[in-house]
Motif scaffolding. Structure first.
Motif, short mmCIF file in Angstrom:
data_model
loop_
_atom_site.label_atom_id
_atom_site.label_comp_id
_atom_site.label_asym_id
_atom_site.label_seq_id
_atom_site.Cartn_x
_atom_site.Cartn_y
_atom_site.Cartn_z
N GLU A 150 0.83 -1.21 0.00
CA GLU A 150 0.00 0.00 0.00
C GLU A 150 0.86 1.25 0.00
O GLU A 150 0.52 2.25 -0.64
CB GLU A 150 -0.94 -0.01 1.22
CG GLU A 150 -2.07 -1.03 1.12
CD GLU A 150 -2.94 -0.82 -0.10
OE1 GLU A 150 -3.34 0.35 -0.34
OE2 GLU A 150 -3.20 -1.80 -0.83
N LYS B 251 2.21 1.65 -3.46
CA LYS B 251 1.11 2.02 -4.36
C LYS B 251 0.83 3.51 -4.27
O LYS B 251 0.63 4.19 -5.28
CB LYS B 251 -0.14 1.22 -4.01
CG LYS B 251 -1.31 1.46 -4.95
CD LYS B 251 -2.48 0.55 -4.60
CE LYS B 251 -3.64 0.78 -5.56
NZ LYS B 251 -4.80 -0.11 -5.22
N GLU B 252 0.81 4.05 -3.03
CA GLU B 252 0.57 5.49 -2.87
C GLU B 252 1.71 6.31 -3.46
O GLU B 252 1.49 7.33 -4.13
CB GLU B 252 0.38 5.85 -1.41
CG GLU B 252 0.16 7.36 -1.22
CD GLU B 252 -0.25 7.74 0.19
OE1 GLU B 252 -0.18 8.95 0.51
OE2 GLU B 252 -0.63 6.86 0.96
N GLY C 164 -0.01 7.45 -6.71
CA GLY C 164 -0.63 8.68 -6.23
C GLY C 164 -0.19 9.88 -7.05
O GLY C 164 0.37 9.75 -8.14
N ILE D 259 5.15 10.18 4.01
CA ILE D 259 4.23 9.12 3.62
C ILE D 259 4.69 7.78 4.19
O ILE D 259 3.88 6.98 4.68
CB ILE D 259 4.12 9.06 2.09
CG1 ILE D 259 3.50 10.35 1.55
CG2 ILE D 259 3.29 7.84 1.65
CD1 ILE D 259 3.54 10.47 0.04
#
Length: 223
Positions: free
Chosen positions: A178, A181-182, A186, A207
């Protein structure tokens, strides 16, 4: 059926032989040096630019005609001559010793071809039409260079740092997935390309910490 298998080869500190001493040999040599190869060039006639590389101790030169045995210990071999007899001898030796060879004059005799490529730091993109249209490969390269600008190099370098930190400190593979992925899917890259981020490293670490703290919290609750 496609003939060539796409692969990235590590030639750092590996011996690569170039047979020939002209402009084609010069181009091959410069590319090999760019990727850290130890280049030996064999030719009785040597281009002036190649001589400059020799005088800078960047390559080895054997100033004579190719002789059987010159490929000994090579990882890759490049034929850059118009001499058909020499070409045949080099092909014979490379085949007998299972050394991959590239033949500039006769691509059909090559075990591998050199694709058109873009390199931005760790990012490498190769384009090949398997020799059917080098001009189209060149155009595709030019188109891609408009997309993959210098900012990609910085972005990938920072991604590499975060990836190492995540592997070392976040045990849950789903949380790591995750996080990545961000970072990748993103808006971070677009914002960086648009100069909307003052410090990319700080933003990526922010992040990362969000996912790291979340992972630690979940681990604590399970206990």
């Amino acid at each position: 059926m496609d003939k060539y298998y796409p692969i990235m080869v590590n030639i750092q500190n590996k011996r690569c032989i170039v047979i020939g001493g002209g402009k084609v040999a010069l181009r091959k040599t410069k590319t090999l040096l760019k990727y850290g190869a130890k280049v030996t060039l064999v030719s009785p006639e040597i281009d002036e630019e190649i001589k400059k590389l020799f005088h800078k101790n960047k390559i080895e030169i054997i100033k004579r005609n190719y002789e059987y045995g010159d490929l000994e210990g090579a990882t890759l071999a490049y034929i850059a001559t118009d001499n058909e007899q020499v070409n045949e001898l080099v092909l014979k030796e490379s085949n007998s010793k299972n050394i991959l060879v590239n033949c500039a004059k006769n691509p059909e005799d090559s075990d591998f071809i050199i694709p058109s490529s873009i390199k931005k730091g760790p990012l490498s993109i190769s384009i090949s039409t398997e020799g059917k249209s080098p001009m189209l490969a060149k155009k595709i390269k030019e188109d891609l260079e408009l997309i993959f600008k210098d900012e990609y190099e910085t972005f990938i370098e920072e991604l590499g740092k975060i990836r190492k930190m995540a592997i070392d400190n976040i045990d849950d593979i789903k949380v790591r997935r995750e996080l990545f992925k961000e970072l990748v899917y993103g808006s971070l890259l677009d914002d960086f390309m648009d100069n909307d981020i003052d410090d990319l490293e700080d933003e990526m670490r922010r992040i990362y910490m969000k996912y790291k703290m979340g992972s630690n919290t979940k681990t604590h609750r399970k206990r």
